[in-house]
Design an enzyme around this catalytic site. Structure first.
Site, PDB file in Angstrom:
ATOM      1  N   CYS A   2       0.855  -1.189   0.000  1.00  0.00           N
ATOM      2  CA  CYS A   2       0.000   0.000   0.000  1.00  0.00           C
ATOM      3  C   CYS A   2       0.890   1.237   0.000  1.00  0.00           C
ATOM      4  O   CYS A   2       2.009   1.213   0.502  1.00  0.00           O
ATOM      5  CB  CYS A   2      -0.936   0.109   1.193  1.00  0.00           C
ATOM      6  SG  CYS A   2      -2.013  -1.297   1.411  1.00  0.00           S
ATOM      7  N   ARG A  27       3.583  -0.052  -5.068  1.00  0.00           N
ATOM      8  CA  ARG A  27       3.429  -0.622  -3.730  1.00  0.00           C
ATOM      9  C   ARG A  27       2.141  -1.440  -3.595  1.00  0.00           C
ATOM     10  O   ARG A  27       1.926  -2.133  -2.601  1.00  0.00           O
ATOM     11  CB  ARG A  27       3.419   0.478  -2.681  1.00  0.00           C
ATOM     12  CG  ARG A  27       4.677   1.318  -2.655  1.00  0.00           C
ATOM     13  CD  ARG A  27       4.567   2.390  -1.610  1.00  0.00           C
ATOM     14  NE  ARG A  27       4.486   1.826  -0.280  1.00  0.00           N
ATOM     15  CZ  ARG A  27       5.520   1.489   0.463  1.00  0.00           C
ATOM     16  NH1 ARG A  27       6.742   1.685   0.009  1.00  0.00           N
ATOM     17  NH2 ARG A  27       5.359   0.974   1.661  1.00  0.00           N
ATOM     18  N   ASN A  98      -1.077   2.271   5.844  1.00  0.00           N
ATOM     19  CA  ASN A  98      -0.236   1.272   5.180  1.00  0.00           C
ATOM     20  C   ASN A  98       0.337   0.379   6.270  1.00  0.00           C
ATOM     21  O   ASN A  98       0.924   0.884   7.220  1.00  0.00           O
ATOM     22  CB  ASN A  98       0.889   1.984   4.416  1.00  0.00           C
ATOM     23  CG  ASN A  98       1.984   1.026   3.985  1.00  0.00           C
ATOM     24  OD1 ASN A  98       1.713  -0.117   3.644  1.00  0.00           O
ATOM     25  ND2 ASN A  98       3.219   1.497   4.006  1.00  0.00           N
ATOM     26  N   GLY A  99       0.170  -0.937   6.137  1.00  0.00           N
ATOM     27  CA  GLY A  99       0.710  -1.852   7.146  1.00  0.00           C
ATOM     28  C   GLY A  99      -0.370  -2.819   7.610  1.00  0.00           C
ATOM     29  O   GLY A  99      -1.392  -2.994   6.944  1.00  0.00           O
ATOM     30  N   GLU A 482      17.016 -16.735 -11.793  1.00  0.00           N
ATOM     31  CA  GLU A 482      16.498 -15.367 -11.930  1.00  0.00           C
ATOM     32  C   GLU A 482      15.676 -15.234 -13.228  1.00  0.00           C
ATOM     33  O   GLU A 482      14.622 -14.598 -13.235  1.00  0.00           O
ATOM     34  CB  GLU A 482      17.683 -14.382 -11.900  1.00  0.00           C
ATOM     35  CG  GLU A 482      17.372 -12.927 -12.216  1.00  0.00           C
ATOM     36  CD  GLU A 482      16.394 -12.252 -11.265  1.00  0.00           C
ATOM     37  OE1 GLU A 482      15.974 -12.876 -10.285  1.00  0.00           O
ATOM     38  OE2 GLU A 482      16.032 -11.098 -11.535  1.00  0.00           O
ATOM     39  N   LYS A 486      11.794 -14.150 -13.383  1.00  0.00           N
ATOM     40  CA  LYS A 486      11.331 -13.006 -14.180  1.00  0.00           C
ATOM     41  C   LYS A 486      10.192 -13.427 -15.089  1.00  0.00           C
ATOM     42  O   LYS A 486       9.188 -12.755 -15.190  1.00  0.00           O
ATOM     43  CB  LYS A 486      12.453 -12.451 -15.061  1.00  0.00           C
ATOM     44  CG  LYS A 486      13.461 -11.470 -14.571  1.00  0.00           C
ATOM     45  CD  LYS A 486      13.070 -10.243 -13.882  1.00  0.00           C
ATOM     46  CE  LYS A 486      12.630 -10.470 -12.476  1.00  0.00           C
ATOM     47  NZ  LYS A 486      13.580 -10.178 -11.439  1.00  0.00           N
ATOM     48  N   GLU A 489       6.898 -14.277 -13.166  1.00  0.00           N
ATOM     49  CA  GLU A 489       6.225 -13.181 -12.463  1.00  0.00           C
ATOM     50  C   GLU A 489       5.542 -12.196 -13.403  1.00  0.00           C
ATOM     51  O   GLU A 489       4.500 -11.660 -13.055  1.00  0.00           O
ATOM     52  CB  GLU A 489       7.205 -12.519 -11.471  1.00  0.00           C
ATOM     53  CG  GLU A 489       7.797 -11.203 -11.794  1.00  0.00           C
ATOM     54  CD  GLU A 489       8.693 -10.656 -10.681  1.00  0.00           C
ATOM     55  OE1 GLU A 489       9.909 -10.652 -10.869  1.00  0.00           O
ATOM     56  OE2 GLU A 489       8.166 -10.206  -9.651  1.00  0.00           O
ATOM     57  N   HIS A 505      19.148 -35.628 -12.605  1.00  0.00           N
ATOM     58  CA  HIS A 505      18.643 -36.145 -11.324  1.00  0.00           C
ATOM     59  C   HIS A 505      17.125 -35.961 -11.215  1.00  0.00           C
ATOM     60  O   HIS A 505      16.564 -36.037 -10.125  1.00  0.00           O
ATOM     61  CB  HIS A 505      19.357 -35.461 -10.159  1.00  0.00           C
ATOM     62  CG  HIS A 505      20.827 -35.709 -10.188  1.00  0.00           C
ATOM     63  ND1 HIS A 505      21.383 -36.922  -9.869  1.00  0.00           N
ATOM     64  CD2 HIS A 505      21.859 -34.915 -10.571  1.00  0.00           C
ATOM     65  CE1 HIS A 505      22.698 -36.867 -10.025  1.00  0.00           C
ATOM     66  NE2 HIS A 505      23.011 -35.654 -10.464  1.00  0.00           N
ATOM     67  N   LYS A 605       5.495  -4.251  -5.257  1.00  0.00           N
ATOM     68  CA  LYS A 605       6.937  -4.024  -5.318  1.00  0.00           C
ATOM     69  C   LYS A 605       7.603  -4.250  -3.973  1.00  0.00           C
ATOM     70  O   LYS A 605       8.654  -4.855  -3.871  1.00  0.00           O
ATOM     71  CB  LYS A 605       7.180  -2.593  -5.816  1.00  0.00           C
ATOM     72  CG  LYS A 605       8.648  -2.220  -5.950  1.00  0.00           C
ATOM     73  CD  LYS A 605       9.262  -2.926  -7.131  1.00  0.00           C
ATOM     74  CE  LYS A 605      10.725  -2.574  -7.306  1.00  0.00           C
ATOM     75  NZ  LYS A 605      11.373  -3.570  -8.180  1.00  0.00           N
TER      76      LYS A 605
HETATM   77  O1  M6R Z   1      12.927  -4.897  -1.930  1.00  0.00           O
HETATM   78  P1  M6R Z   1      13.571  -6.266  -1.889  1.00  0.00           P
HETATM   79  O2  M6R Z   1      14.800  -6.340  -2.720  1.00  0.00           O
HETATM   80  O3  M6R Z   1      13.802  -6.746  -0.476  1.00  0.00           O
HETATM   81  O4  M6R Z   1      12.485  -7.237  -2.530  1.00  0.00           O
HETATM   82  C1  M6R Z   1      12.697  -8.617  -2.544  1.00  0.00           C
HETATM   83  C2  M6R Z   1      11.730  -9.316  -3.466  1.00  0.00           C
HETATM   84  O5  M6R Z   1      10.412  -9.092  -3.057  1.00  0.00           O
HETATM   85  C3  M6R Z   1      11.873  -8.876  -4.922  1.00  0.00           C
HETATM   86  O6  M6R Z   1      13.169  -9.038  -5.395  1.00  0.00           O
HETATM   87  C4  M6R Z   1      10.909  -9.673  -5.824  1.00  0.00           C
HETATM   88  O7  M6R Z   1      11.263 -11.014  -5.842  1.00  0.00           O
HETATM   89  C5  M6R Z   1      10.883  -9.097  -7.233  1.00  0.00           C
HETATM   90  N1  M6R Z   1       9.526  -8.863  -7.624  1.00  0.00           N
HETATM   91  C6  M6R Z   1      11.494 -10.000  -8.253  1.00  0.00           C
HETATM   92  O8  M6R Z   1      11.488  -9.424  -9.525  1.00  0.00           O
END
Ligand code: M6R
Length: 610
Positions: A2, A27, A98-99, A482, A486, A489, A505, A605
Site C-alpha cells: 500500500c 506498492r 499502510n501496514g 532469476e 522473471k 512473475e 537427477h 513491489k
Molecule cells: O525490496 P527487496 O529487494 O527486499 O524485494 C525482494 C523481493 O520481493 C523482490 O526481489 C521480488 O522477488 C521481485 N519482484 C522479483 O522481480
C-alpha cells in the site's frame, strides 16, 4: 504494501495526490482512493482496480480543495473491493493506512460491543473508529492519536483529516515507511519520496514511534511519549523526473536500459583510481577479524543476488557463506555466534521487506554484526544495520526487479573486493586488472542491450509455450533461477531454473519438443560441462536456446538459436551481461502475451507483510 500520500498547501491538491499515487502504484494497485477537506466537509472518492479508475469520480470532487490524502492498496484484510478501499471514514474523520494491525480483531470486537457499525472488512477501519471514539474524550487529535497508537500492535503508517480542522493533517509511523516533503507554503507526505520529489527535495524521514501534525508551514513532531522532537531535514538526491518512464513503454524496459548507467554510477562511487574507497563501501564500521560465519538473508531476486555473491565471497574472503531465504531464516532458530562473530548481510532493494527486516532485528538481538546492501536510503533495514552500502540504482518502479539485481551483485562484489583489499587477500595487480575490466562493463552492457531486437523476434516465436526451463552452471545457474522468476512473475508462464548438472537427477524427464530450454552458456570454465548437458537434452529432442557467444560454432550447431550475449573474462561481469538476456526475454514474452508488465497480478513491489 500500500502507498499513502497527502498534501496541504496553496495549490489545488487533487492532481498532486493523484500523481503521487501513480508514483506509489508499485506498492499496491488493487484499489485506490482520495479524500479532500473542503469548506468543513470531507469528500471521498474511491474505486476498486487501478488508480486510473479514480479519474471519473475525482473529477466530481471540489477542484479547488487544498488539503487531501490518498491511498493505493494491496489487499491484506478483505477483498480489493470499493468498500475495502481507503480512505475509511469514521464520524468526523477520514483515515488512510499502510501496514497491518495485528490485534485488529479484538479491537474491532470492543467497538462492535459499543454498537459501532463497520462498512469494510479492513483492519484500517478499526483504527479510524478508535481515533473517532478517542476524539470524543480527547478533542486534541495529536493526544487522541497518541492514546490510540499505544493500543495498536503491528506495523503501520497512517494519516487522517478531521472535518472541523481545515489546516492540519495528522500522521503516525510505526514499522512502515513515512516521509514528509517540505515546500514553500506547502507540505507533502508519502510512503516514499517519489510521491513528491518532483515538487521538493527537502525531506523529513519519520522514525518509528513518531507522530506529526502537518500544516502548509511544515510539521510539528512528537515521539511516542509525547516529547517534542526536532525535525531533521534531509536534502534527497533523486532528481525530479528520475521516477518517470522517460519515453519507454514500461518502467521495466526503462530500468533494463538503465543498467549501463547504474554500473557507471556504482563504479564512480566506489572505485578510486586503481583501488576501492573502503569508507564509501561501508567497511569502516565492521570488525572483520571477529567474523567466523557469514549469513546472507534476502527474498526473491535479492536472494538470487545473494546466491551469486556466495560464488565470489567464499574464494575471495576464505569464509563459508550461508545464503538463506529471509522467510525461512527468521523462524528456524539459526545458529548465530555472539559478540559479532557472525555477520548477517541483508540484501534488499526497498530496504522495507518485512521478512528481511525481521532477520536483521533477530540477528541484531543475538549480537551479530549487521551489514546491508539497499537501494533506499533511510529505509528500515538501513537504519537497523551497523553499516550499509547504498546502491545507486535510482528508483526502481517496475515490480520485476532488473537494474536492482545488477546493482546488488555489483555492490556485493565491490564490497567483497574491498574486504579482500583491507585484509590483504588480493594483490594490487589483481585488483587493478578487475577494475580495468569493470570500467568496460557499461560498454559491454550497451552491446547486450543491442540484442533486444533479436530477442523481440524470438519472443514472438516462444510466447505461447506454457512451460520453460532455464539452465546454467556456476553463477549462470543462479541467472537461470532469476530468468525463470522473471518470466513467471510478469508473463504468468510456468518456468523452472536449474543447475544444468542437476537435470539428470530428475528434471530431464520434462524434456520434449514442447518445452523451450534457455541454456546460459558463457565462455567460462563451465562451458564444456554445460555443453555436454545441452547435448544430453538434444539427444532427447529438446529444443535449446543458448544465451552466449553468437560466433561460437559449436553453440550454433547444437542450439535451435543462439541468443547473442557479449563475453567478458570476469565471471561476475559475465553474470550481469547474461542477466540482460533473460530480462529481455521475460519482458518481450510478457508484452506479447499482453500482461500488465509493471504491475503483474497478485504482486507488489515492496513486500512489507510477512
Ligand atoms: O525490496 P527487496 O529487494 O527486499 O524485494 C525482494 C523481493 O520481493 C523482490 O526481489 C521480488 O522477488 C521481485 N519482484 C522479483 O522481480
Amino acid at each position: 504494501m500500500c502507498g499513502i500520500v497527502g498534501y496541504i498547501g496553496h495549490r489545488p491538491c487533487i492532481n498532486i495526490i493523484f500523481d503521487g499515487l501513480k508514483k506509489l502504484e508499485y506498492r499496491g494497485y488493487d484499489s485506490a482512493g482520495i479524500a479532500v477537506l473542503h469548506q468543513g466537509e470531507i469528500l471521498v472518492s474511491k474505486e476498486s482496480g487501478k488508480i486510473d479508475n479514480l479519474k471519473p469520480s475525482i473529477a466530481k470532487l471540489p477542484q479547488d480543495a487544498r488539503v487531501g490524502i490518498g491511498h493505493t492498496r494491496w489487499a491484506t484484510h478483505g477483498l480489493p473491493t470499493k468498500e475495502n478501499a481507503h480512505p475509511h471514514e469514521a464520524e468526523h474523520l477520514t483515515l488512510i493506512h499502510n501496514g497491518i494491525i495485528e490485534n485488529y480483531k479484538e479491537l474491532k470486537q470492543e467497538l462492535l460491543n459499543k454498537g459501532i457499525k463497520f462498512r469494510s472488512e479492513t483492519d484500517t477501519e478499526v483504527v479510524a473508529h478508535l481515533v473517532a471514539e478517542e476524539l470524543k474524550v480527547t478533542p486534541k487529535p495529536i493526544a487522541a492519536l497518541q492514546n490510540v497508537i499505544k493500543r495498536l500492535e503491528g506495523a503501520f503508517s497512517l494519516a487522517f483529516i478531521v472535518d472541523r480542522i481545515p489546516d492540519e493533517i495528522f500522521v503516525a509511523k510505526q514499522g512502515s515507511p513515512l516521509v514528509v516533503g517540505l515546500g514553500q507554503g506547502e507540505t507533502f507526505f508519502g510512503s516514499d519520496i517519489t510521491a513528491f520529489v518532483n515538487f521538493t527535495q527537502k525531506a523529513v524521514f519519520l522514525q518509528d514511534g513518531d507522530i506529526a501534525q502537518i500544516s502548509a508551514e511544515g510539521l510539528k513532531l512528537w515521539d511516542k511519549n509525547g516529547n517534542t522532537l526536532p525535525t531533521k531535514i534531509t536534502h534527497v538526491q533523486w532528481s525530479p523526473g528520475s521516477a518517470d518512464k522517460q519515453g519507454f513503454k514500461h518502467y521495466m524496459l526503462k530500468e533494463i536500459h538503465e543498467q549501463p548507467r547504474v554500473v557507471s554510477a556504482t563504479t564512480q562511487a566506489f572505485v578510486k583510481g586503481n583501488s576501492l574507497d573502503l569508507a564509501a563501501l561501508g567497511l569502516e564500521k565492521i570488525d572483520f577479524k571477529k567474523i567466523k560465519t557469514l549469513h546472507i538473508v534476502a527474498c526473491g531476486t535479492a536472494y538470487y543476488a545473494g546466491m551469486t555473491a556466495k560464488y565470489f565471497i567464499e574464494p575471495l574472503l576464505g569464509i563459508s557463506v550461508n545464503v538463506e531465504l529471509a522467510s525461512e531464516f527468521r523462524y528456524r532458530d539459526p545458529f548465530l555466534m555472539p559478540d559479532g562473530q557472525t555477520m548477517v548481510m541483508a540484501i534488499s532493494q526497498s530496504g522495507e521487506t518485512a521478512d528481511t527486516l525481521a532477520c536483521v532485528k533477530h540477528a541484531k538481538d543475538k549480537g551479530c554484526q549487521i551489514f546491508s546492501i539497499c537501494n533506499v536510503n533511510y529505509s528500515s533495514i538501513v537504519r537497523e544495520s551497523d553499516s550499509a552500502l547504498m546502491m545507486l540504482a535510482g528508483p526502481e518502479i517496475g515490480v520485476a526487479s532488473t537494474k536492482a539485481f545488477t546493482s546488488q551483485v555489483l555492490c556485493a562484489y565491490l564490497w567483497t573486493l574491498g574486504v579482500a583489499q583491507k585484509l590483504g587477500r588480493i594483490s594490487q595487480d589483481e585488483l587493478s586488472s578487475i577494475i580495468t575490466e569493470l570500467k568496460t562493463l557499461p560498454l559491454y552492457l550497451d552491446q547486450a542491450l543491442n540484442a533486444e531486437e533479436y530477442i523481440v523476434d524470438l519472443a514472438s516465436k516462444l510466447y505461447a509455450y506454457p512451460n520453460f526451463l532455464f539452465i546454467g552452471r556456476g553463477m549462470s545457474s543462479i541467472i537461470a533461477l532469476e530468468g525463470a522468476l522473471k518470466l513467471k512473475e510478469i508473463s504468468y508462464i510456468h518456468a523452472e531454473g536449474y543447475a544444468a548438472g542437476e537435470l539428470k537427477h530428475g528434471p530431464i524427464a520434462l524434456v520434449d519438443k514442447q518445452i523451450p530450454i534457455v541454456a546460459i552458456l558463457p565462455h567460462d570454465h563451465y562451458f564444456e560441462k554445460t555443453l555436454s548437458n545441452v547435448e544430453e537434452i538434444c539427444a532427447r529432442e529438446g529444443q535449446v536456446y543458448g544465451l552466449g557467444d553468437e560466433k561460437d560454432a559449436r553453440l550454433k550447431e547444437i542450439c535451435v538459436q543462439v541468443i547473442p550475449c557479449p563475453q567478458m573474462k570476469n565471471p561476475v561481469f559475465q553474470a550481469i551481461l547474461s542477466t540482460v538476456g533473460v530480462q529481455f526475454l521475460a519482458y518481450h514474452i510478457a508484452v506479447k502475451r499482453g500482461t500488465d508488465v509493471d504491475q503483474p497480478r497478485n504482486l507488489a513491489k515492496s513486500v512489507t507483510v510477512e
